[in-house]
Design a protein around this motif. Structure first.
Motif, PDB file in Angstrom:
ATOM      1  N   ASP A 104       0.805  -1.220   0.000  1.00  0.00           N
ATOM      2  CA  ASP A 104       0.000   0.000   0.000  1.00  0.00           C
ATOM      3  C   ASP A 104       0.839   1.272   0.000  1.00  0.00           C
ATOM      4  OD1 ASP A 104      -2.390  -1.314  -0.034  1.00  0.00           O
ATOM      5  OD2 ASP A 104      -2.710  -1.213   2.136  1.00  0.00           O
ATOM      6  N   GLN A 105       2.132   1.164   0.248  1.00  0.00           N
ATOM      7  CA  GLN A 105       2.974   2.353   0.361  1.00  0.00           C
ATOM      8  C   GLN A 105       3.419   2.907  -0.985  1.00  0.00           C
ATOM      9  OE1 GLN A 105       3.084   3.510   3.501  1.00  0.00           O
ATOM     10  NE2 GLN A 105       1.876   1.674   3.847  1.00  0.00           N
ATOM     11  N   ARG A 125       2.788   3.734  -5.257  1.00  0.00           N
ATOM     12  CA  ARG A 125       1.735   4.095  -6.207  1.00  0.00           C
ATOM     13  C   ARG A 125       1.878   3.373  -7.540  1.00  0.00           C
ATOM     14  NH1 ARG A 125      -1.149   8.272  -4.041  1.00  0.00           N
ATOM     15  NH2 ARG A 125      -0.062   9.616  -2.584  1.00  0.00           N
ATOM     16  N   THR A 126       3.072   3.256  -8.062  1.00  0.00           N
ATOM     17  CA  THR A 126       3.240   2.679  -9.396  1.00  0.00           C
ATOM     18  C   THR A 126       3.475   1.174  -9.301  1.00  0.00           C
ATOM     19  OG1 THR A 126       5.627   3.003  -9.448  1.00  0.00           O
ATOM     20  CG2 THR A 126       4.256   4.835 -10.226  1.00  0.00           C
ATOM     21  N   GLU A 145       7.188   0.204  -8.662  1.00  0.00           N
ATOM     22  CA  GLU A 145       7.607   0.335  -7.264  1.00  0.00           C
ATOM     23  C   GLU A 145       7.092  -0.839  -6.430  1.00  0.00           C
ATOM     24  OE1 GLU A 145       5.911   4.137  -6.327  1.00  0.00           O
ATOM     25  OE2 GLU A 145       7.828   5.159  -6.526  1.00  0.00           O
ATOM     26  N   LYS A 146       5.843  -1.238  -6.685  1.00  0.00           N
ATOM     27  CA  LYS A 146       5.276  -2.367  -5.950  1.00  0.00           C
ATOM     28  C   LYS A 146       6.013  -3.660  -6.288  1.00  0.00           C
ATOM     29  CE  LYS A 146       0.654  -0.572  -5.340  1.00  0.00           C
ATOM     30  NZ  LYS A 146      -0.771  -0.766  -5.507  1.00  0.00           N
ATOM     31  N   ARG A 165       1.617   5.050   4.839  1.00  0.00           N
ATOM     32  CA  ARG A 165       0.324   5.445   4.302  1.00  0.00           C
ATOM     33  C   ARG A 165      -0.681   4.406   4.778  1.00  0.00           C
ATOM     34  NH1 ARG A 165       0.621   5.419  -1.786  1.00  0.00           N
ATOM     35  NH2 ARG A 165       2.369   6.743  -1.292  1.00  0.00           N
ATOM     36  N   TYR A 209      -4.773   3.197   5.193  1.00  0.00           N
ATOM     37  CA  TYR A 209      -6.122   3.327   4.638  1.00  0.00           C
ATOM     38  C   TYR A 209      -7.132   2.809   5.644  1.00  0.00           C
ATOM     39  CZ  TYR A 209      -3.621   3.892   0.265  1.00  0.00           C
ATOM     40  OH  TYR A 209      -2.775   4.336  -0.710  1.00  0.00           O
TER      41      TYR A 209
END
Length: 163
Positions: A46-47, A49-50, A53-54, A111, A113
């Motif tokens: 979850d940290q 965005r792209t 990166e994940k 981050r 949620y």
């Protein structure tokens, strides 16, 4: 053969309460070990965005999980085979005591949620509907009985890629 007989004699001499305590501890350990890794992986995923990166995160995450398991299983097994059980437990406990504060110091920078709904309620709904519809007859030739959604309205697009 003599070792197995000796272990069986010791196991038979244990009171049932100690056997229950042993198995409860083993099951709690198995549940804890099986639940932290997926939770930690989803928190880490979850940290970013792209997708690149994940992907990089998950590659490194599982590399270090496997390196940690390899080192701990070989090193701690070596110690425990030498009869140094207490030292193996102290090392394991020390690693946990060092890693937990590091994790908790990093949580404010993550981050986070808020959950959208209760996942247990959704799971209960699935079991309730499955039980309620257990005796329902469904015709495979009738799409309206299968709750099919038009592909344009579906969140998951149909693909023949895996066939």
């Amino acid at each position: 053969m003599g070792v197995a007989v000796t272990l069986q004699e010791h196991a038979d001499a244990l009171p049932h309460s100690l056997k229950a305590f042993l198995f409860a501890a083993l099951y709690i350990t198995a549940i804890g070990n099986g639940s932290y890794e997926p939770g930690l992986a989803s928190l880490g995923g979850d940290q970013f965005r792209t997708q690149s990166e994940k992907t990089t995160f998950f590659n490194w995450f599982f590399v270090f999980c496997n390196i940690g398991q390899l080192v701990s299983l070989t090193f701690l097994t070596y110690l425990e085979n030498g009869g140094r059980w207490a030292l193996g437990f102290w090392i394991s406990g020390g690693v946990v005591l060092v890693s937990l504060p590091i994790f908790f110091l990093g949580v404010p920078y993550c981050r986070q949620y808020r959950p959208g709904s209760n996942p247990l309620l959704r799971i209960a709904q699935v079991f309730f509907c499955a039980f309620r519809n257990m005796s329902t007859r469904v015709s495979p030739n009738s799409p309206k009985d299968l709750f099919e959604v038009d592909e344009a309205k579906s969140k998951l697009l149909h693909s023949h890629q895996l066939r």
